[in-house]
Design a protein around this motif. Structure first.
Motif, mmCIF file in Angstrom:
data_model
loop_
_atom_site.group_PDB
_atom_site.id
_atom_site.type_symbol
_atom_site.label_atom_id
_atom_site.label_comp_id
_atom_site.label_asym_id
_atom_site.label_seq_id
_atom_site.Cartn_x
_atom_site.Cartn_y
_atom_site.Cartn_z
ATOM 1 N N ILE A 1 -6.361 -0.544 -4.976
ATOM 2 C CA ILE A 1 -5.191 0.206 -4.530
ATOM 3 C C ILE A 1 -4.669 1.071 -5.672
ATOM 4 O O ILE A 1 -4.532 0.602 -6.798
ATOM 5 C CB ILE A 1 -4.089 -0.744 -4.033
ATOM 6 C CG1 ILE A 1 -4.615 -1.578 -2.857
ATOM 7 C CG2 ILE A 1 -2.848 0.029 -3.612
ATOM 8 C CD1 ILE A 1 -3.620 -2.592 -2.352
ATOM 9 N N ILE B 1 0.856 -1.189 0.000
ATOM 10 C CA ILE B 1 0.000 0.000 0.000
ATOM 11 C C ILE B 1 0.891 1.237 0.000
ATOM 12 O O ILE B 1 1.689 1.424 0.908
ATOM 13 C CB ILE B 1 -0.916 0.017 1.228
ATOM 14 C CG1 ILE B 1 -1.742 -1.269 1.285
ATOM 15 C CG2 ILE B 1 -1.831 1.238 1.190
ATOM 16 C CD1 ILE B 1 -2.613 -1.373 2.507
ATOM 17 N N ASN C 1 -6.055 5.076 -0.321
ATOM 18 C CA ASN C 1 -6.105 3.644 -0.056
ATOM 19 C C ASN C 1 -6.556 3.417 1.384
ATOM 20 O O ASN C 1 -5.751 3.246 2.295
ATOM 21 C CB ASN C 1 -4.730 3.019 -0.304
ATOM 22 C CG ASN C 1 -4.250 3.252 -1.723
ATOM 23 O OD1 ASN C 1 -4.888 2.850 -2.681
ATOM 24 N ND2 ASN C 1 -3.121 3.936 -1.861
ATOM 25 N N ILE D 1 -7.573 -3.178 -1.380
ATOM 26 C CA ILE D 1 -7.404 -3.111 0.061
ATOM 27 C C ILE D 1 -8.711 -3.565 0.692
ATOM 28 O O ILE D 1 -9.795 -3.141 0.283
ATOM 29 C CB ILE D 1 -7.005 -1.684 0.500
ATOM 30 C CG1 ILE D 1 -6.635 -1.661 1.963
ATOM 31 C CG2 ILE D 1 -8.087 -0.683 0.188
ATOM 32 C CD1 ILE D 1 -6.017 -0.353 2.418
ATOM 33 N N GLN E 1 0.490 -0.148 -8.575
ATOM 34 C CA GLN E 1 0.436 1.068 -7.757
ATOM 35 C C GLN E 1 1.797 1.662 -7.460
ATOM 36 O O GLN E 1 1.887 2.762 -6.902
ATOM 37 C CB GLN E 1 -0.309 0.794 -6.447
ATOM 38 C CG GLN E 1 0.388 -0.194 -5.516
ATOM 39 C CD GLN E 1 -0.036 -1.624 -5.763
ATOM 40 O OE1 GLN E 1 -0.470 -1.971 -6.855
ATOM 41 N NE2 GLN E 1 0.053 -2.459 -4.739
#
Length: 597
Positions: A77, A14, A24, A66, A281
């Motif tokens: 994400i 993340i 997120n 997530i 991401q």
């Protein structure tokens, strides 16, 4: 802080907060994890064995989500850094540009010329621009002048008027007696002028604000023709607009394309090879559709079979709002990316110039720009089309205001393919029922009686809701008062915390509408030739894109020009006021001559 033993390794899945942006997180306003940063939280865990309130799951290849440990919500994400880049692209005209010392190593490099202690006047240039001298490094420079040399500037007015009068490009070339290159250059220049003008006014609005805004948001698809014969697939751009339902001011109309970026420079960047094994991401160009990624997702989409054999298991009327609600939910359930609406399906392609932006990134950036613009507005109500990415963007980006009850979001659905005669019949039937009930014609009722009757009708609808599928419509309310624009409207609040009174909820149900944004899209299609609906051949049933442009930048530029025309020039209503006057951003309609000359 993430789950299981490999905590330190998984924490990097993340992305960290970037430039104050962290999307997120949990998107459920009723959850204790709502808006909580996964890296910095003090939430009491549900289970002692859990090391975090979130964990990461997969939603199709290269589509991580997530997962909230409390309410079980799932949010794709995203790269906060790429989202910041997209926000800066959309919001660049609403930022006051600084003029600083151009010497990189100079201590005044980030200090604006407005600071008189760091600079002094140093005469003027040959063109009459003021020159400055840096008192630190003694560098002499002038403020950039964006004026372009134009030998026949009077034709700018003709070009502008023709653009908003549904004249096709070939007709504009003949009327203005210019060549195509000149036309495209002038469109770019006019676009910059109107964007700077609106950006300045909207920047002031962000500081002054107002008491209430009732905003309708929806997305429009625009087609760009194929640029080469060997691949005749079209290019589709998605433009998200936010319109004030009262003044009809359009605060933004943003398309998922970056036409200023160099496609060649990005595709030749050596870092692309190094990032192939990275998660989406964490990639440098996470917001952009790259050719390899586009082709891969296109293959995955075509290989994915539909799980439902019956396209209408509930046997609903396909034109009813109930079916539209069910169909949207079904399409969402088979998507590879829970937030995307632009997944490749084999019928579309990437442009040759500029780069397409992932629709979810452009959606989040659009509402980031909205949040900045509405920071001084007392209360903001969003009435939106039923689209998961729009709901997620509002819930996450406005999480602090939703918790403080100064912002809310509502889904609005309506029936499809309803003729004018059917709409008129529904209204007449309602008026007859009200006259039988009260003994007075609906139009002759005083405001107090009408208000009480509206409250009574809505209470009846709230008490008699019928589930669409497995109780999924528990909070959907059918609006009992039909209008010509929305004769079968249904509304659901997706930020309901249960703290509004029934009377307050009914007032908001009654105000909920998409008419502002849908009316704006209709006018845009009527006034801009390149935005016209595609025609269909009667013999072959093939779509014809005769008036669509061949350049993706024309969509963004023409939409910006028309937004200025609609907000500051197009008169409407009995007093013939323009939306900007109603909102207080202008004292009178703007004449195009004052802007172009």
């Amino acid at each position: 802080m993430l789950k299981k033993s490999s905590e330190g390794k998984k924490e990097k899945i993340i992305p960290e907060t970037f430039d104050g942006i962290q999307v997120n997180c949990c998107n459920n306003p009723l959850c204790i994890n709502y808006g909580v940063d996964p890296h910095y939280n003090n939430i009491i865990k549900k289970r002692k064995s859990s090391s975090s309130v979130y964990k990461v799951q997969a939603s199709g290849k290269n589509s991580p989500v997530i997962f909230c440990d409390q309410c079980l919500s799932r949010v794709p994400i995203k790269s906060n850094k790429s989202l910041s880049e997209e926000f800066n692209r959309i919001n660049k005209f609403r930022v006051v540009a600084k003029t600083c010392c151009p010497t990189i190593d100079c201590p005044n490099n980030n200090i604006d010329i407005a600071n008189s202690d760091s600079y002094r006047f140093y005469g003027k240039t040959a063109a009459g621009s003021q020159r400055y001298q840096c008192l630190s490094c003694k560098k002499v420079f002038s403020k950039p002048n964006k004026r372009r040399k134009q030998r026949v500037s009077h034709k700018n007015r003709t070009i502008f008027k023709a653009i908003v009068a549904q004249v096709p490009v070939q007709g504009i070339l003949e009327i203005a007696e210019i060549n195509p290159e000149t036309f495209y250059n002038r469109v770019g220049w006019i676009y910059e002028k109107v964007q700077e003008f609106m950006g300045e006014r909207e920047l002031k609005f962000s500081e002054t604000g107002c008491d209430r805004l009732y905003l309708s948001c929806d997305r429009q698809v625009q087609t760009v023709n194929w640029p080469e014969r060997k691949d005749r697939r079209i290019i589709q751009l998605y433009g998200l607009a936010t319109v004030d339902n009262r003044s009809r001011y359009v605060f933004g109309w943003d398309f998922n394309v970056d036409h200023d970026i160099s496609q060649e420079a990005i595709l030749n960047d050596p870092i692309l090879e190094l990032e192939k094994d990275k998660r989406p991401q964490h990639r440098k160009y996470a917001r952009l559709w790259l050719p390899d990624e586009f082709k891969q997702q296109e293959t995955e989409f075509l290989e994915k079979a539909l799980h439902e054999k019956d396209p209408n298991p509930l046997k609903l009327d396909v034109d009813s709002p109930e079916y539209q609600i069910w169909l949207t939910e079904y399409k969402h359930s088979i998507q590879l990316n829970l937030d995307a609406i632009d997944e490749p399906n084999g019928d579309v392609r990437l442009p040759k110039q500029g780069m397409l932006v992932h629709s979810d990134y452009s959606t989040y950036a659009h509402f980031l720009a909205n949040k900045e613009m509405f920071k001084s507005v007392e209360k903001v109500r969003f009435f939106v089309d039923r689209e998961p990415s729009i709901r997620n963007a509002i819930n996450i980006i406005f999480n602090d205001r939703i918790t403080a009850r100064t912002a809310d979001g509502w889904f609005v659905a309506n029936g499809k393919n309803i003729s004018v005669n059917q709409r008129t019949y529904m209204i007449k039937q309602f008026e007859r029922q009200m006259q039988l009930k009260t003994g007075i014609a609906w139009k002759d009722l005083d405001n107090t009686s009408k208000y009480q009757l509206i409250q009574e009708l809505y209470r009846h609808e709230i008490e008699n809701q019928i589930p669409i599928e497995n109780g999924s419509r528990k909070t959907w309310v059918r609006c009992p008062i039909p209008t010509m624009y929305e004769p079968q409207k249904m509304v659901r609040m997706f930020t309901d915390l249960g703290d509004y009174s029934e009377e307050h909820m009914i007032n908001l149900y009654h105000k909920a509408s998409l008419h502002g944004v849908e009316g704006f899209f209709k006018v845009a299609r009527d006034k801009i030739r390149m935005f016209s609906r595609d025609s269909t051949s009667a013999s072959t049933n093939n779509k014809w894109y005769g008036f669509s442009p061949y350049r993706v930048d024309m969509i963004s530029k023409l939409s910006g020009i028309f937004r200025f025309y609609h907000n500051y020039m197009k008169r409407r209503g009995e007093q013939h006021e323009v939306p900007a006057v109603k909102l207080g951003l202008a004292k009178a309609p703007i004449k195009i001559e004052s802007l172009l000359y």
